[in-house]
Design a protein around this motif. Structure first.
Motif, PDB file in Angstrom:
ATOM      1  N   LEU A 180       0.822  -1.197   0.000  1.00  0.00           N
ATOM      2  CA  LEU A 180       0.000   0.000   0.000  1.00  0.00           C
ATOM      3  C   LEU A 180       0.856   1.247   0.000  1.00  0.00           C
ATOM      4  N   ASP A 181       0.335   2.262  -0.595  1.00  0.00           N
ATOM      5  CA  ASP A 181       1.002   3.557  -0.526  1.00  0.00           C
ATOM      6  C   ASP A 181       0.148   4.488   0.332  1.00  0.00           C
ATOM      7  N   LEU A 182       0.654   5.654   0.593  1.00  0.00           N
ATOM      8  CA  LEU A 182      -0.041   6.594   1.459  1.00  0.00           C
ATOM      9  C   LEU A 182      -1.423   6.951   0.924  1.00  0.00           C
ATOM     10  N   GLU A 183      -1.551   7.152  -0.367  1.00  0.00           N
ATOM     11  CA  GLU A 183      -2.846   7.503  -0.949  1.00  0.00           C
ATOM     12  C   GLU A 183      -3.878   6.410  -0.693  1.00  0.00           C
ATOM     13  N   SER A 184      -3.480   5.167  -0.865  1.00  0.00           N
ATOM     14  CA  SER A 184      -4.396   4.052  -0.606  1.00  0.00           C
ATOM     15  C   SER A 184      -4.807   3.996   0.855  1.00  0.00           C
ATOM     16  N   LEU A 185      -3.835   4.194   1.749  1.00  0.00           N
ATOM     17  CA  LEU A 185      -4.140   4.145   3.174  1.00  0.00           C
ATOM     18  C   LEU A 185      -5.078   5.271   3.596  1.00  0.00           C
ATOM     19  N   THR A 186      -4.869   6.464   3.068  1.00  0.00           N
ATOM     20  CA  THR A 186      -5.734   7.583   3.453  1.00  0.00           C
ATOM     21  C   THR A 186      -7.154   7.392   2.943  1.00  0.00           C
ATOM     22  N   LYS A 187      -7.316   6.731   1.827  1.00  0.00           N
ATOM     23  CA  LYS A 187      -8.666   6.440   1.323  1.00  0.00           C
ATOM     24  C   LYS A 187      -9.317   5.330   2.134  1.00  0.00           C
ATOM     25  N   GLN A 188      -8.527   4.329   2.512  1.00  0.00           N
ATOM     26  CA  GLN A 188      -9.064   3.193   3.253  1.00  0.00           C
ATOM     27  C   GLN A 188      -9.377   3.561   4.705  1.00  0.00           C
ATOM     28  N   TYR A 189      -8.540   4.425   5.308  1.00  0.00           N
ATOM     29  CA  TYR A 189      -8.691   4.784   6.716  1.00  0.00           C
ATOM     30  C   TYR A 189      -8.663   6.304   6.887  1.00  0.00           C
ATOM     31  N   PRO A 190      -9.647   7.015   6.358  1.00  0.00           N
ATOM     32  CA  PRO A 190      -9.573   8.484   6.374  1.00  0.00           C
ATOM     33  C   PRO A 190      -9.530   9.103   7.775  1.00  0.00           C
ATOM     34  N   HIS A 191     -10.318   8.601   8.708  1.00  0.00           N
ATOM     35  CA  HIS A 191     -10.327   9.184  10.055  1.00  0.00           C
ATOM     36  C   HIS A 191      -9.032   8.852  10.799  1.00  0.00           C
ATOM     37  N   SER A 192      -8.550   7.640  10.628  1.00  0.00           N
ATOM     38  CA  SER A 192      -7.299   7.251  11.272  1.00  0.00           C
ATOM     39  C   SER A 192      -6.141   8.058  10.709  1.00  0.00           C
ATOM     40  N   TRP A 193      -6.168   8.297   9.402  1.00  0.00           N
ATOM     41  CA  TRP A 193      -5.110   9.101   8.801  1.00  0.00           C
ATOM     42  C   TRP A 193      -5.162  10.520   9.357  1.00  0.00           C
ATOM     43  N   THR A 194      -6.354  11.081   9.518  1.00  0.00           N
ATOM     44  CA  THR A 194      -6.467  12.423  10.074  1.00  0.00           C
ATOM     45  C   THR A 194      -5.844  12.472  11.464  1.00  0.00           C
ATOM     46  N   LEU A 195      -6.151  11.477  12.280  1.00  0.00           N
ATOM     47  CA  LEU A 195      -5.584  11.433  13.626  1.00  0.00           C
ATOM     48  C   LEU A 195      -4.067  11.277  13.568  1.00  0.00           C
ATOM     49  N   MET A 196      -3.604  10.267  12.855  1.00  0.00           N
ATOM     50  CA  MET A 196      -2.177   9.932  12.879  1.00  0.00           C
ATOM     51  C   MET A 196      -1.332  10.840  11.992  1.00  0.00           C
ATOM     52  N   GLY A 197      -1.879  11.302  10.889  1.00  0.00           N
ATOM     53  CA  GLY A 197      -1.105  12.124   9.972  1.00  0.00           C
ATOM     54  C   GLY A 197      -1.223  13.611  10.208  1.00  0.00           C
ATOM     55  N   ALA A 198      -2.379  14.050  10.695  1.00  0.00           N
ATOM     56  CA  ALA A 198      -2.599  15.484  10.870  1.00  0.00           C
ATOM     57  C   ALA A 198      -2.396  15.933  12.321  1.00  0.00           C
ATOM     58  N   TYR A 199      -2.894  15.169  13.276  1.00  0.00           N
ATOM     59  CA  TYR A 199      -2.733  15.534  14.677  1.00  0.00           C
ATOM     60  C   TYR A 199      -1.378  15.100  15.230  1.00  0.00           C
ATOM     61  N   CYS A 200      -0.965  13.892  14.900  1.00  0.00           N
ATOM     62  CA  CYS A 200       0.276  13.341  15.452  1.00  0.00           C
ATOM     63  C   CYS A 200       1.462  13.680  14.566  1.00  0.00           C
ATOM     64  N   THR A 201       1.663  14.959  14.340  1.00  0.00           N
ATOM     65  CA  THR A 201       2.806  15.404  13.548  1.00  0.00           C
ATOM     66  C   THR A 201       4.070  15.239  14.389  1.00  0.00           C
ATOM     67  N   VAL A 202       5.205  15.489  13.795  1.00  0.00           N
ATOM     68  CA  VAL A 202       6.462  15.304  14.526  1.00  0.00           C
ATOM     69  C   VAL A 202       6.572  16.226  15.734  1.00  0.00           C
ATOM     70  N   ASP A 203       5.814  17.316  15.761  1.00  0.00           N
ATOM     71  CA  ASP A 203       5.879  18.232  16.902  1.00  0.00           C
ATOM     72  C   ASP A 203       4.618  18.219  17.767  1.00  0.00           C
ATOM     73  N   TRP A 204       3.859  17.140  17.738  1.00  0.00           N
ATOM     74  CA  TRP A 204       2.621  17.075  18.504  1.00  0.00           C
ATOM     75  C   TRP A 204       2.872  17.264  19.995  1.00  0.00           C
ATOM     76  N   ARG A 205       4.052  16.872  20.475  1.00  0.00           N
ATOM     77  CA  ARG A 205       4.371  16.990  21.899  1.00  0.00           C
ATOM     78  C   ARG A 205       4.467  18.453  22.349  1.00  0.00           C
ATOM     79  N   ASP A 206       4.670  19.374  21.400  1.00  0.00           N
ATOM     80  CA  ASP A 206       4.706  20.796  21.740  1.00  0.00           C
ATOM     81  C   ASP A 206       3.325  21.328  22.115  1.00  0.00           C
ATOM     82  N   GLU A 207       2.274  20.663  21.630  1.00  0.00           N
ATOM     83  CA  GLU A 207       0.907  21.116  21.878  1.00  0.00           C
ATOM     84  C   GLU A 207       0.168  20.299  22.942  1.00  0.00           C
ATOM     85  N   TYR A 208       0.577  19.057  23.132  1.00  0.00           N
ATOM     86  CA  TYR A 208      -0.135  18.160  24.038  1.00  0.00           C
ATOM     87  C   TYR A 208       0.840  17.530  25.030  1.00  0.00           C
TER      88      TYR A 208
END
Length: 119
Positions: free
Chosen positions: A11-39
């Motif tokens: 699988l590539d990233l595009e396939s994963l984001t289509k298959q798991y859109p909410h999980s991708w939002t959580l893991m790809g958008a919220y859990c960025t490399v600097d998430w610890r600065d906010e939480y």
């Protein structure tokens, strides 16, 4: 599929984001490399991300997490999935849990929020 090939390898990233859109939002958008600065903790990040979701979206992410657990049942498979998504969260370092344990905890967290909305 050959025994030594994981679904993640195919699988590539595009396939994963289509298959798991909410999980991708959580893991790809919220859990960025600097998430610890906010939480302070991963759980606070989850509360923020999931707090923005309605019941239907929580049920959808619960279903996605169940599908991920079934399709990627080992620590190694979950780690490769998270690497492919490009998350800044490392279950072992950030939560002290193995990837499989972390995924189970995350699923219970989501179910707890669904149950709380029913109360």
């Amino acid at each position: 599929m050959p025994d030594d090939v994981s679904p993640v390898d195919l699988l590539d990233l595009e396939s994963l984001t289509k298959q798991y859109p909410h999980s991708w939002t959580l893991m790809g958008a919220y859990c960025t490399v600097d998430w610890r600065d906010e939480y302070e903790t991963a759980e606070r990040l989850y509360d923020d991300a999931f707090g923005r979701m309605n019941r239907g979206e929580l049920e959808e992410i619960d279903a996605e997490l169940g599908a991920i657990a079934a399709e990627y049942p080992t620590d190694d498979a979950i780690e490769r999935l998270l690497d492919t998504i490009g998350t800044g969260l490392d279950p072992s370092l950030d939560t002290g849990r193995t990837p499989v344990q972390w995924l189970g905890d995350l699923r219970r967290h989501v179910r707890g929020l669904i149950d709380a909305r029913d109360a």
